[in-house]
Design a protein around this motif. Structure first.
Motif, mmCIF file in Angstrom:
data_model
loop_
_atom_site.group_PDB
_atom_site.id
_atom_site.type_symbol
_atom_site.label_atom_id
_atom_site.label_comp_id
_atom_site.label_asym_id
_atom_site.label_seq_id
_atom_site.Cartn_x
_atom_site.Cartn_y
_atom_site.Cartn_z
ATOM 1 N N GLN A 1 -17.658 4.099 -6.952
ATOM 2 C CA GLN A 1 -16.932 4.574 -6.085
ATOM 3 C C GLN A 1 -15.355 4.353 -6.092
ATOM 4 N N ALA A 2 -15.006 3.000 -6.330
ATOM 5 C CA ALA A 2 -13.715 2.736 -6.154
ATOM 6 C C ALA A 2 -12.894 3.412 -7.416
ATOM 7 N N ALA A 3 -13.690 3.321 -8.582
ATOM 8 C CA ALA A 3 -12.911 4.119 -9.846
ATOM 9 C C ALA A 3 -12.781 5.356 -9.484
ATOM 10 N N ARG A 4 -13.753 6.108 -8.761
ATOM 11 C CA ARG A 4 -13.613 7.643 -8.557
ATOM 12 C C ARG A 4 -12.659 7.867 -7.593
ATOM 13 N N GLY B 1 -11.380 -14.734 0.370
ATOM 14 C CA GLY B 1 -10.169 -14.670 1.283
ATOM 15 C C GLY B 1 -8.729 -14.478 0.489
ATOM 16 N N LYS B 2 -8.762 -14.339 -0.664
ATOM 17 C CA LYS B 2 -7.420 -14.222 -1.290
ATOM 18 C C LYS B 2 -7.446 -12.949 -2.338
ATOM 19 N N LEU B 3 -6.542 -12.117 -2.122
ATOM 20 C CA LEU B 3 -6.154 -11.097 -3.077
ATOM 21 C C LEU B 3 -6.172 -11.613 -4.615
ATOM 22 N N LEU B 4 -6.867 -11.513 -5.237
ATOM 23 C CA LEU B 4 -6.709 -12.112 -6.843
ATOM 24 C C LEU B 4 -5.903 -11.344 -7.589
ATOM 25 N N GLU B 5 -6.111 -10.119 -7.498
ATOM 26 C CA GLU B 5 -5.879 -9.064 -8.502
ATOM 27 C C GLU B 5 -5.407 -7.966 -7.991
ATOM 28 N N PHE B 6 -4.354 -7.161 -8.333
ATOM 29 C CA PHE B 6 -4.069 -5.767 -7.457
ATOM 30 C C PHE B 6 -3.337 -5.086 -8.797
ATOM 31 N N GLY B 7 -3.629 -3.696 -8.657
ATOM 32 C CA GLY B 7 -2.938 -2.651 -9.600
ATOM 33 C C GLY B 7 -3.571 -1.551 -9.666
ATOM 34 N N LYS B 8 -2.910 -0.725 -10.545
ATOM 35 C CA LYS B 8 -3.594 0.682 -10.732
ATOM 36 C C LYS B 8 -5.006 0.565 -11.123
ATOM 37 N N THR B 9 -5.847 1.456 -10.253
ATOM 38 C CA THR B 9 -7.250 1.302 -10.462
ATOM 39 C C THR B 9 -7.738 1.445 -11.889
ATOM 40 N N ARG B 10 -6.821 2.172 -13.086
ATOM 41 C CA ARG B 10 -7.421 2.415 -14.351
ATOM 42 C C ARG B 10 -7.203 0.962 -14.751
ATOM 43 N N ILE C 1 0.940 -1.207 0.263
ATOM 44 C CA ILE C 1 -0.116 0.016 0.031
ATOM 45 C C ILE C 1 0.907 1.033 -0.006
ATOM 46 N N LYS C 2 0.560 2.021 -1.206
ATOM 47 C CA LYS C 2 1.599 3.129 -1.156
ATOM 48 C C LYS C 2 1.213 4.358 -0.203
ATOM 49 N N GLU C 3 2.259 5.136 0.233
ATOM 50 C CA GLU C 3 1.951 6.127 0.983
ATOM 51 C C GLU C 3 1.280 7.305 0.355
ATOM 52 N N ARG C 4 0.218 7.861 0.966
ATOM 53 C CA ARG C 4 -0.564 9.022 0.432
ATOM 54 C C ARG C 4 -1.279 8.727 -0.919
ATOM 55 N N LYS C 5 -1.680 7.374 -0.947
ATOM 56 C CA LYS C 5 -2.520 7.072 -2.013
ATOM 57 C C LYS C 5 -3.838 6.713 -1.485
ATOM 58 N N VAL C 6 -4.919 6.274 -2.313
ATOM 59 C CA VAL C 6 -6.030 5.764 -2.072
ATOM 60 C C VAL C 6 -6.058 4.192 -2.616
ATOM 61 N N THR C 7 -6.270 3.152 -1.716
ATOM 62 C CA THR C 7 -6.091 2.008 -2.165
ATOM 63 C C THR C 7 -7.566 1.357 -2.008
ATOM 64 N N ALA C 8 -8.239 0.944 -2.792
ATOM 65 C CA ALA C 8 -9.659 0.562 -2.800
ATOM 66 C C ALA C 8 -9.437 -0.967 -2.756
ATOM 67 N N LEU C 9 -10.543 -1.623 -1.720
ATOM 68 C CA LEU C 9 -10.482 -3.304 -1.892
ATOM 69 C C LEU C 9 -11.822 -3.552 -1.994
ATOM 70 N N ILE C 10 -12.073 -4.421 -3.180
ATOM 71 C CA ILE C 10 -13.270 -4.558 -3.670
ATOM 72 C C ILE C 10 -13.647 -6.154 -3.773
ATOM 73 N N GLY C 11 -14.641 -6.821 -3.881
ATOM 74 C CA GLY C 11 -15.071 -8.200 -3.967
ATOM 75 C C GLY C 11 -16.166 -8.509 -3.293
ATOM 76 N N ILE D 1 -4.482 6.040 2.563
ATOM 77 C CA ILE D 1 -6.088 5.467 2.722
ATOM 78 C C ILE D 1 -6.443 4.248 2.163
ATOM 79 N N VAL D 2 -6.918 3.529 2.866
ATOM 80 C CA VAL D 2 -7.560 2.318 2.302
ATOM 81 C C VAL D 2 -8.976 2.276 2.464
ATOM 82 N N ILE D 3 -9.450 1.978 1.439
ATOM 83 C CA ILE D 3 -11.251 2.002 1.576
ATOM 84 C C ILE D 3 -11.768 0.606 0.876
ATOM 85 N N VAL D 4 -12.660 0.027 1.801
ATOM 86 C CA VAL D 4 -13.321 -1.156 1.079
ATOM 87 C C VAL D 4 -14.573 -0.585 0.904
ATOM 88 N N THR D 5 -15.015 -1.003 -0.448
ATOM 89 C CA THR D 5 -16.243 -0.566 -0.962
ATOM 90 C C THR D 5 -16.869 -1.629 -2.074
#
Ligand SMILES: Nc1ncnc2c1ncn2[C@@H]1O[C@H](COP(=O)(O)OP(=O)(O)OP(=O)(O)O)[C@@H](O)[C@H]1O
Ligand SMILES: [Mg+2]
Lengths: 253, 291
Positions: A210-213, A224-233, A29-39, A201-205
């Motif tokens: 919202q995640a995209a915005r 229970g597994k992080l399947l994919e992670f990357g830049k939101t775009r 998780i990067k400093e001063r970025k917003v990381t969204a978790l979806i699923g 910031i870490v946000i579950v949504t």
């Protein structure tokens, strides 16, 4: 432009008694970025964020393996002071949960328990926090009223102000808008956009738009597994996994 | 087709009858006591009864203030002793005790509430009275203090169970909110949980006060029963209900003495009624707040 890793999760597993809720998760998780978790519901998003401020310690029978480094220090090491950790890593919950006391006392709660007694300093912190949570203009003339008399959206911003008051570095949001109407949701999203300048910031949504915005990075959890992670775009425009694509496009079944 | 026997309505009607019966009984008791007591005020003025401190039925003197003061002293003494203990115990049971300890302690406390009061009285007469005499070096241990102590023990279960329930019904969200800000267990308990449970705890205390004012058997055994205005907790005294118990046997039915004893009963009756209303007010308010 790549900023530093604020949090590094390594091989994180979690069991509720016998039931495994998180499986071998690795994530930065990067400093001063917003990381969204979806699923999908029940995939372990809340469980995951609650590991970052060790809220799961409060639940009987939870067992955790792996590590979570906050500024390169494992928060699950034996010598870690959980109180100090939770001061650095704030949390905003799904349902607004102001304490049944005045607006002022709600915000001053954190500073007070951490030893600030001076009235002027408290007043200053309360004002700063409310300004920071974009609530000051709405409540500055009634800080003495009970926080439960505020609207749901205001209560949620009050809770954000309450966590700002202890000057955290990271703020975890667990579906902060799910109990709010679109206007209140918009205000919180704008606020997250502002907060991102100063906080990680870490946000579950559950809300894809919202995640995209609001987010810079997105992680997709499944079972229970992080399947994919990357830049939101990238996640939204070019998901690599079929499951991610199905979920994002609403074809998940 | 219409049913011959509508179960819902029969059950509803039966419940209605039962609850009305309870209400009617309450009203009848009230009427009975008023009917027994009010004639006193044809002979003695209300203020002489409430404020006078000479109780000599043979001479027509019915000043009850020393009984009232003794009853209030005993009750407040009991509350003072049991509230801190009861709330601490409730906090322990609700927040700190491991599951197995809860499963043992809670039923034990409830059992304590079921012991007949005469047993408490006998226990207090033998143990507490001597303890008070030795500790405070007084001529007799049969004092207001001894009565307060035994009452404190008797109302402890009420305070503990109601406080524990109120603390446990504080939404988990409050607790998590507090911990998430870096609060310790203790800070969370005394700054969030106990204040949030406050109205429920107060309701429990009020209920316990009602019980304490009305308690007779245990008190009469240890309080010394001296019809004199008590000067302090280490004086003997006689409460409203002990006076009734001790004198009802010798009072001629429908005599002024008899009327006066009913009036002694009226005082705690009104106090308890008032307190129950207050207590249920607080409880409903509390429920509404957490809804
Ligand atoms: N306290 C608990 N005890 C036992 N099992 C739990 C507990 N909390 C969560 N679980 C289980 O762990 C799994 C993950 O739950 P979690 O709440 O993290 O999911 P989630 O992704 O946040 O779901 P949602 O989107 O519905 O909030 C679920 O199967 C859930 O039943
Ligand atoms: Mg969740």
């Amino acid at each position: 432009m790549d900023s530093k890793n604020k949090i590094e999760v390594k091989d994180l597993n979690l069991w509720y008694a016998d039931k495994q809720a998180l499986k071998d998760n690795n994530l930065h998780i990067k400093e001063r970025k917003v990381t969204a978790l979806i699923g999908p519901s029940g995939c372990g998003k809340s469980t995951f964020v609650r590991c970052i401020n060790r809220m799961n310690d409060l639940i009987d029978g939870v067992r955790i393996t792996g590590s979570i480094l906050l500024d390169n220090k494992n928060i699950y090491d034996k010598d870690v002071d959980v109180v100090a950790l939770r001061k650095r890593v704030g949390m905003v919950f799904q349902r607004p949960n102001p304490f049944p006391m005045s607006i002022f006392d709600n915000i001053a709660y954190g500073p007070r328990i951490h030893g600030i007694k001076d009235k002027d300093s408290l007043r200053k912190i309360v004002e700063e926090s409310l300004v920071g949570a974009a609530l000051w203009d709405e409540v500055s003339d009634r800080l003495g009223t009970n926080a439960l008399d505020l609207s749901g959206g205001q209560q949620q911003r009050l809770c954000i102000a309450r966590s700002l008051a202890v000057k955290p570095e990271v703020i975890l949001f667990d579906e902060p808008c799910s109990a709010l109407d679109p206007i209140a949701t918009g205000k919180i999203e704008d606020l997250i956009h502002e907060l991102r300048k100063k906080y990680t910031i870490v946000i579950v949504t559950h809300n894809m738009q919202q995640a995209a915005r609001v987010s810079d990075f997105t992680g997709f959890f499944l079972l229970g597994k992080l399947l994919e992670f990357g830049k939101t775009r990238d996640i939204f425009e070019n998901p690599k996994k079929k499951e991610t694509e199905d979920y994002i496009t609403g074809r998940f079944g | 087709m219409k049913k011959l026997f509508d179960q819902e309505r029969v059950v509803g009607a039966a419940l209605m009858v039962f609850s009305i019966t309870a209400l009617v009984i309450l009203l009848l008791i009230m009427l009975f006591i008023l009917d027994g007591g009010l004639p006193l005020f044809n002979k003695v003025s209300v203020s002489d009864f409430l404020l006078g401190d000479k109780w000599v039925p043979a001479k027509g003197l019915f000043g009850a203030s020393q009984f009232i003061v003794a009853a209030l002293l005993v009750t407040f003494g009991a509350i003072l002793l049991s509230v801190p203990l009861g709330i601490s115990c409730a906090v322990f049971l609700a927040e700190i005790a491991p599951g197995w300890a809860k499963r043992i302690v809670r039923p034990a406390i409830e059992l304590l509430a079921g012991i007949p009061s005469i047993i408490y009285g006998v226990f207090a007469l033998i143990i507490i009275v001597s303890l008070v005499r030795v500790t405070f070096n007084v001529a007799t241990g049969e004092t207001i203090l001894a009565a307060s102590i035994v009452l404190a023990i008797m109302i402890l279960p009420i305070i503990i169970s109601i406080s524990q329930d109120s603390i446990e019904s504080v939404p988990r969200l409050y607790k998590e909110g507090s911990y998430a800000l870096g609060a310790t267990d203790w800070q969370t308990i005394h700054r969030v949980l106990v204040p949030a449970a406050g109205p429920g705890i107060v309701a429990g205390i009020i209920l316990a006060m009602g019980r304490a004012i009305g308690e007779t058997m245990a008190v009469v055994l240890v309080i010394g029963n001296v019809e004199k205005m008590p000067a302090g907790l280490l004086d003997p005294g006689e409460t409203l209900t002990s006076a009734i118990l001790l004198e009802m046997g010798e009072a001629v039915v429908k005599s002024t003495h008899y009327n006066a004893l009913f009036c002694l009963g009226l005082v705690p009756f009104i106090l308890v009624l008032f307190m129950s209303v207050l207590s249920s007010r607080l409880t409903t308010k509390n429920k509404a707040r957490f809804a």
